[in-house]
Design a protein around this motif. Structure first.
Motif, PDB file in Angstrom:
ATOM      1  N   GLU A  16       0.833  -1.206   0.000  1.00  0.00           N
ATOM      2  CA  GLU A  16       0.000   0.000   0.000  1.00  0.00           C
ATOM      3  C   GLU A  16       0.870   1.260   0.000  1.00  0.00           C
ATOM      4  OE1 GLU A  16      -3.632   2.046  -0.054  1.00  0.00           O
ATOM      5  OE2 GLU A  16      -3.313  -0.112  -0.188  1.00  0.00           O
ATOM      6  N   LEU A  17       1.917   1.265   0.814  1.00  0.00           N
ATOM      7  CA  LEU A  17       2.815   2.418   0.844  1.00  0.00           C
ATOM      8  C   LEU A  17       3.503   2.622  -0.497  1.00  0.00           C
ATOM      9  CD1 LEU A  17       4.413   2.080   4.386  1.00  0.00           C
ATOM     10  CD2 LEU A  17       2.876   3.885   3.583  1.00  0.00           C
ATOM     11  N   SER A  26      12.370   2.643  -0.732  1.00  0.00           N
ATOM     12  CA  SER A  26      11.781   1.546   0.026  1.00  0.00           C
ATOM     13  C   SER A  26      12.174   1.605   1.504  1.00  0.00           C
ATOM     14  CB  SER A  26      12.218   0.213  -0.573  1.00  0.00           C
ATOM     15  OG  SER A  26      11.773  -0.856   0.215  1.00  0.00           O
ATOM     16  N   SER A  27      13.443   1.858   1.768  1.00  0.00           N
ATOM     17  CA  SER A  27      13.901   1.889   3.164  1.00  0.00           C
ATOM     18  C   SER A  27      13.215   3.008   3.947  1.00  0.00           C
ATOM     19  CB  SER A  27      15.417   2.041   3.238  1.00  0.00           C
ATOM     20  OG  SER A  27      15.832   3.242   2.617  1.00  0.00           O
ATOM     21  N   HIS A  28      12.923   4.116   3.293  1.00  0.00           N
ATOM     22  CA  HIS A  28      12.255   5.226   3.969  1.00  0.00           C
ATOM     23  C   HIS A  28      10.790   4.879   4.242  1.00  0.00           C
ATOM     24  CE1 HIS A  28      15.318   8.487   2.517  1.00  0.00           C
ATOM     25  NE2 HIS A  28      15.888   7.427   3.046  1.00  0.00           N
ATOM     26  N   ARG A  29      10.155   4.202   3.282  1.00  0.00           N
ATOM     27  CA  ARG A  29       8.761   3.789   3.500  1.00  0.00           C
ATOM     28  C   ARG A  29       8.671   2.807   4.667  1.00  0.00           C
ATOM     29  NH1 ARG A  29       8.778   3.115  -2.330  1.00  0.00           N
ATOM     30  NH2 ARG A  29       8.901   0.868  -1.952  1.00  0.00           N
ATOM     31  N   VAL A  30       9.610   1.858   4.721  1.00  0.00           N
ATOM     32  CA  VAL A  30       9.592   0.856   5.787  1.00  0.00           C
ATOM     33  C   VAL A  30       9.919   1.499   7.133  1.00  0.00           C
ATOM     34  CG1 VAL A  30      10.642  -1.278   6.622  1.00  0.00           C
ATOM     35  CG2 VAL A  30      10.062  -1.042   4.219  1.00  0.00           C
ATOM     36  N   GLU A  31      10.823   2.449   7.126  1.00  0.00           N
ATOM     37  CA  GLU A  31      11.152   3.168   8.368  1.00  0.00           C
ATOM     38  C   GLU A  31       9.917   3.909   8.889  1.00  0.00           C
ATOM     39  OE1 GLU A  31      13.728   4.196  11.428  1.00  0.00           O
ATOM     40  OE2 GLU A  31      14.348   3.063   9.663  1.00  0.00           O
ATOM     41  N   ALA A  32       9.197   4.562   7.984  1.00  0.00           N
ATOM     42  CA  ALA A  32       7.973   5.281   8.381  1.00  0.00           C
ATOM     43  C   ALA A  32       6.931   4.305   8.921  1.00  0.00           C
ATOM     44  CB  ALA A  32       7.429   6.062   7.198  1.00  0.00           C
ATOM     45  N   SER A  41      12.095   1.945  14.921  1.00  0.00           N
ATOM     46  CA  SER A  41      12.903   1.894  13.703  1.00  0.00           C
ATOM     47  C   SER A  41      12.679   0.561  13.017  1.00  0.00           C
ATOM     48  CB  SER A  41      14.384   2.065  14.015  1.00  0.00           C
ATOM     49  OG  SER A  41      14.889   0.888  14.606  1.00  0.00           O
ATOM     50  N   ARG A  42      13.112   0.478  11.749  1.00  0.00           N
ATOM     51  CA  ARG A  42      12.954  -0.791  11.034  1.00  0.00           C
ATOM     52  C   ARG A  42      13.898  -1.845  11.589  1.00  0.00           C
ATOM     53  NH1 ARG A  42      16.280  -1.564   6.115  1.00  0.00           N
ATOM     54  NH2 ARG A  42      17.826   0.077   6.091  1.00  0.00           N
ATOM     55  N   ARG A  43      15.030  -1.417  12.138  1.00  0.00           N
ATOM     56  CA  ARG A  43      15.955  -2.397  12.725  1.00  0.00           C
ATOM     57  C   ARG A  43      15.317  -3.097  13.920  1.00  0.00           C
ATOM     58  NH1 ARG A  43      20.332  -3.078  10.051  1.00  0.00           N
ATOM     59  NH2 ARG A  43      21.343  -1.352   9.009  1.00  0.00           N
ATOM     60  N   LEU A  44      14.603  -2.346  14.757  1.00  0.00           N
ATOM     61  CA  LEU A  44      13.912  -2.949  15.889  1.00  0.00           C
ATOM     62  C   LEU A  44      12.824  -3.889  15.384  1.00  0.00           C
ATOM     63  CD1 LEU A  44      13.332  -3.277  18.861  1.00  0.00           C
ATOM     64  CD2 LEU A  44      11.944  -1.215  18.773  1.00  0.00           C
ATOM     65  N   ALA A  45      12.108  -3.473  14.348  1.00  0.00           N
ATOM     66  CA  ALA A  45      11.066  -4.326  13.770  1.00  0.00           C
ATOM     67  C   ALA A  45      11.672  -5.626  13.261  1.00  0.00           C
ATOM     68  CB  ALA A  45      10.347  -3.588  12.640  1.00  0.00           C
ATOM     69  N   CYS A  46      12.842  -5.545  12.668  1.00  0.00           N
ATOM     70  CA  CYS A  46      13.521  -6.730  12.142  1.00  0.00           C
ATOM     71  C   CYS A  46      13.932  -7.666  13.262  1.00  0.00           C
ATOM     72  CB  CYS A  46      14.745  -6.324  11.337  1.00  0.00           C
ATOM     73  SG  CYS A  46      14.334  -5.398   9.866  1.00  0.00           S
ATOM     74  N   ARG A  47      14.441  -7.104  14.343  1.00  0.00           N
ATOM     75  CA  ARG A  47      14.845  -7.934  15.477  1.00  0.00           C
ATOM     76  C   ARG A  47      13.642  -8.671  16.052  1.00  0.00           C
ATOM     77  NH1 ARG A  47      17.520  -3.779  18.796  1.00  0.00           N
ATOM     78  NH2 ARG A  47      18.595  -2.797  17.100  1.00  0.00           N
ATOM     79  N   VAL A  48      12.518  -7.958  16.141  1.00  0.00           N
ATOM     80  CA  VAL A  48      11.300  -8.563  16.668  1.00  0.00           C
ATOM     81  C   VAL A  48      10.820  -9.658  15.733  1.00  0.00           C
ATOM     82  CG1 VAL A  48       8.871  -8.122  17.180  1.00  0.00           C
ATOM     83  CG2 VAL A  48      10.604  -6.520  17.966  1.00  0.00           C
ATOM     84  N   GLY A  49      10.908  -9.397  14.429  1.00  0.00           N
ATOM     85  CA  GLY A  49      10.433 -10.367  13.449  1.00  0.00           C
ATOM     86  C   GLY A  49      11.446 -11.434  13.079  1.00  0.00           C
ATOM     87  N   ALA A  53      17.370  -6.417   8.367  1.00  0.00           N
ATOM     88  CA  ALA A  53      16.820  -5.122   7.974  1.00  0.00           C
ATOM     89  C   ALA A  53      16.674  -5.026   6.475  1.00  0.00           C
ATOM     90  CB  ALA A  53      17.696  -3.987   8.508  1.00  0.00           C
ATOM     91  N   ASP A  54      17.614  -5.582   5.733  1.00  0.00           N
ATOM     92  CA  ASP A  54      17.553  -5.527   4.270  1.00  0.00           C
ATOM     93  C   ASP A  54      16.355  -6.320   3.757  1.00  0.00           C
ATOM     94  OD1 ASP A  54      19.792  -3.943   4.135  1.00  0.00           O
ATOM     95  OD2 ASP A  54      21.148  -5.648   3.967  1.00  0.00           O
ATOM     96  N   ALA A  55      16.059  -7.453   4.361  1.00  0.00           N
ATOM     97  CA  ALA A  55      14.932  -8.262   3.901  1.00  0.00           C
ATOM     98  C   ALA A  55      13.610  -7.548   4.121  1.00  0.00           C
ATOM     99  CB  ALA A  55      14.933  -9.606   4.628  1.00  0.00           C
ATOM    100  N   VAL A  56      13.489  -6.816   5.220  1.00  0.00           N
ATOM    101  CA  VAL A  56      12.252  -6.103   5.510  1.00  0.00           C
ATOM    102  C   VAL A  56      12.080  -4.919   4.566  1.00  0.00           C
ATOM    103  CG1 VAL A  56      11.025  -4.745   7.245  1.00  0.00           C
ATOM    104  CG2 VAL A  56      12.144  -6.858   7.887  1.00  0.00           C
ATOM    105  N   ALA A  57      13.167  -4.284   4.177  1.00  0.00           N
ATOM    106  CA  ALA A  57      13.082  -3.094   3.346  1.00  0.00           C
ATOM    107  C   ALA A  57      12.634  -3.405   1.925  1.00  0.00           C
ATOM    108  CB  ALA A  57      14.439  -2.381   3.300  1.00  0.00           C
ATOM    109  N   ARG A  58      12.780  -4.611   1.486  1.00  0.00           N
ATOM    110  CA  ARG A  58      12.425  -4.966   0.094  1.00  0.00           C
ATOM    111  C   ARG A  58      10.964  -5.181  -0.068  1.00  0.00           C
ATOM    112  NH1 ARG A  58      17.492  -8.476   0.089  1.00  0.00           N
ATOM    113  NH2 ARG A  58      18.988  -6.903  -0.453  1.00  0.00           N
TER     114      ARG A  58
END
Length: 58
Positions: A16-17, A26-32, A41-49, A53-58
């Motif tokens: 959607e974003l 992409s990295s800015h959309r995921v950070e938002a 941050s997306r790094r925290l989201a990645c640790r939780v998931g 971080a690169d995989a989440v940003a794609r």
């Protein structure tokens, strides 16, 4: 209030974003998205998931 977000939910939000903000990196959309969900941050989201971080940003 806490809400459980699945990986499918994250992928849906990312799509959607991309439709709304195609010119934004992409990295800015995921950070938002991560900050909007309260992850800080997306790094925290990645640790939780458990993903990089690169995989989440794609």
């Amino acid at each position: 209030m806490k809400t459980l977000i699945s990986l499918d939910d994250v992928e849906s939000i990312k799509r959607e974003l991309f439709q709304i903000l195609p010119d934004v990196k992409s990295s800015h959309r995921v950070e938002a998205m991560a900050r909007g969900l309260g992850w800080g941050s997306r790094r925290l989201a990645c640790r939780v998931g458990g993903r990089s971080a690169d995989a989440v940003a794609r």
